[in-house]
Motif scaffolding. Structure first.
Motif, PDB file in Angstrom:
ATOM      1  N   VAL A  69       8.622   1.353  -6.490  1.00 61.15           N
ATOM      2  CA  VAL A  69       8.147   0.095  -7.074  1.00 61.15           C
ATOM      3  C   VAL A  69       6.726  -0.193  -6.577  1.00 61.15           C
ATOM      4  O   VAL A  69       5.837  -0.519  -7.360  1.00 61.15           O
ATOM      5  N   GLY A  70       6.506  -0.071  -5.283  1.00 61.65           N
ATOM      6  CA  GLY A  70       5.182  -0.313  -4.712  1.00 61.65           C
ATOM      7  C   GLY A  70       4.147   0.653  -5.240  1.00 61.65           C
ATOM      8  O   GLY A  70       3.010   0.260  -5.525  1.00 61.65           O
ATOM      9  N   GLY A  78      -5.229   0.505  -9.664  1.00 66.85           N
ATOM     10  CA  GLY A  78      -6.313   1.447  -9.404  1.00 66.85           C
ATOM     11  C   GLY A  78      -6.249   2.141  -8.070  1.00 66.85           C
ATOM     12  O   GLY A  78      -7.165   2.869  -7.694  1.00 66.85           O
ATOM     13  N   TYR A  79      -5.196   1.933  -7.324  1.00 66.81           N
ATOM     14  CA  TYR A  79      -5.020   2.620  -6.040  1.00 66.81           C
ATOM     15  C   TYR A  79      -4.150   3.858  -6.247  1.00 66.81           C
ATOM     16  O   TYR A  79      -3.489   4.001  -7.274  1.00 66.81           O
ATOM     17  N   GLU A  80      -4.118   4.739  -5.249  1.00 66.72           N
ATOM     18  CA  GLU A  80      -3.284   5.940  -5.344  1.00 66.72           C
ATOM     19  C   GLU A  80      -1.815   5.617  -5.153  1.00 66.72           C
ATOM     20  O   GLU A  80      -0.955   6.150  -5.859  1.00 66.72           O
ATOM     21  N   LYS A  81      -1.504   4.776  -4.159  1.00 63.15           N
ATOM     22  CA  LYS A  81      -0.098   4.515  -3.840  1.00 63.15           C
ATOM     23  C   LYS A  81      -0.001   3.297  -2.931  1.00 63.15           C
ATOM     24  O   LYS A  81      -1.005   2.722  -2.526  1.00 63.15           O
ATOM     25  N   SER A  82       1.241   2.950  -2.611  1.00 65.32           N
ATOM     26  CA  SER A  82       1.448   1.876  -1.641  1.00 65.32           C
ATOM     27  C   SER A  82       1.823   2.504  -0.304  1.00 65.32           C
ATOM     28  O   SER A  82       2.360   3.606  -0.246  1.00 65.32           O
ATOM     29  N   SER A 140       5.433  -8.325  -0.650  1.00 66.86           N
ATOM     30  CA  SER A 140       4.069  -8.097  -0.198  1.00 66.86           C
ATOM     31  C   SER A 140       3.872  -6.590  -0.064  1.00 66.86           C
ATOM     32  O   SER A 140       4.764  -5.887   0.411  1.00 66.86           O
ATOM     33  N   LEU A 141       2.718  -6.089  -0.499  1.00 65.33           N
ATOM     34  CA  LEU A 141       2.420  -4.653  -0.440  1.00 65.33           C
ATOM     35  C   LEU A 141       1.039  -4.405   0.154  1.00 65.33           C
ATOM     36  O   LEU A 141       0.172  -5.271   0.122  1.00 65.33           O
ATOM     37  N   ARG A 142       0.862  -3.192   0.642  1.00 60.43           N
ATOM     38  CA  ARG A 142      -0.459  -2.704   1.017  1.00 60.43           C
ATOM     39  C   ARG A 142      -0.724  -1.465   0.182  1.00 60.43           C
ATOM     40  O   ARG A 142       0.043  -0.512   0.204  1.00 60.43           O
ATOM     41  N   CYS A 143      -1.810  -1.492  -0.593  1.00 65.20           N
ATOM     42  CA  CYS A 143      -2.181  -0.361  -1.440  1.00 65.20           C
ATOM     43  C   CYS A 143      -3.229   0.489  -0.719  1.00 65.20           C
ATOM     44  O   CYS A 143      -4.064  -0.047   0.024  1.00 65.20           O
ATOM     45  N   THR A 144      -3.184   1.798  -0.954  1.00 61.74           N
ATOM     46  CA  THR A 144      -4.119   2.707  -0.272  1.00 61.74           C
ATOM     47  C   THR A 144      -4.726   3.701  -1.258  1.00 61.74           C
ATOM     48  O   THR A 144      -4.125   4.034  -2.270  1.00 61.74           O
TER      49      THR A 144
END
Length: 165
Positions: A69-70, A78-82, A140-144
């Motif tokens: 999901v993340g 526009g990020y690669e992944k979470s 809440s997520l952090r995208c990288t």
């Protein structure tokens, strides 16, 4: 001798109007996703509550069992992944501003493959519905990483009037 009638002189050209202040942003549409802050923050979904469109939260119940999901959300921004280790369930049930101003627009969600292009392609479930609707499991997520080398996330960028959450 007749005088030739000439048209009156044209007025000087007016300067070009300035570009709109948000020329590279767009209005949010129902189903759009963003984070409250980038690259890490609450997942916000633009949805309809009654007759009004607004930004609201997404329930993260079950995210630990379905980290895809993340990834789907972060890729759509526009990020690669979470970063699965940074996914969190935030209890906002005691925050009157969140409860009043940010309805829950998406319940718990499962993505089948993780290759979905948008969260709307994933299945919304009824897991922990009561807690979700009370904002006990806001996601809440952090995208990288950047998916595209020429565009720095997040995109799309939404116009200011659409940013309130």
């Amino acid at each position: 001798n007749e005088l030739a009638l000439c048209p009156p002189p044209s007025p000087p050209p007016s300067p070009s109007p300035p570009p709109p202040p948000h020329s590279d942003c767009r209005r949010a549409r129902v189903g759009d996703v963003r984070l409250s802050t980038f690259p890490e923050g609450l997942v916000l979904i633009y949805g309809q509550e009654g007759h009004t469109n607004s930004w609201g939260t997404m329930c993260g119940a079950g995210i630990e069992d379905n980290p895809k999901v993340g990834d789907v959300i972060c890729r759509s921004l526009g990020y690669e992944k979470s970063d699965a280790s940074k996914a969190a369930l935030v209890d906002n049930s005691d925050d009157p501003k969140v409860v009043r101003d940010a309805p829950v627009h998406r319940l718990a969600t499962r993505c089948a493959t993780g290759n979905e292009s948008a969260i709307s392609e994933c299945e919304e479930t009824d897991d922990d519905r009561r807690r979700c609707l009370r904002h006990e499991y806001d996601l809440s997520l952090r995208c990288t990483g950047y998916k595209h080398p020429h565009f720095k996330p997040p995109y799309p960028e939404f116009c200011d009037e659409d940013q309130q959450a």
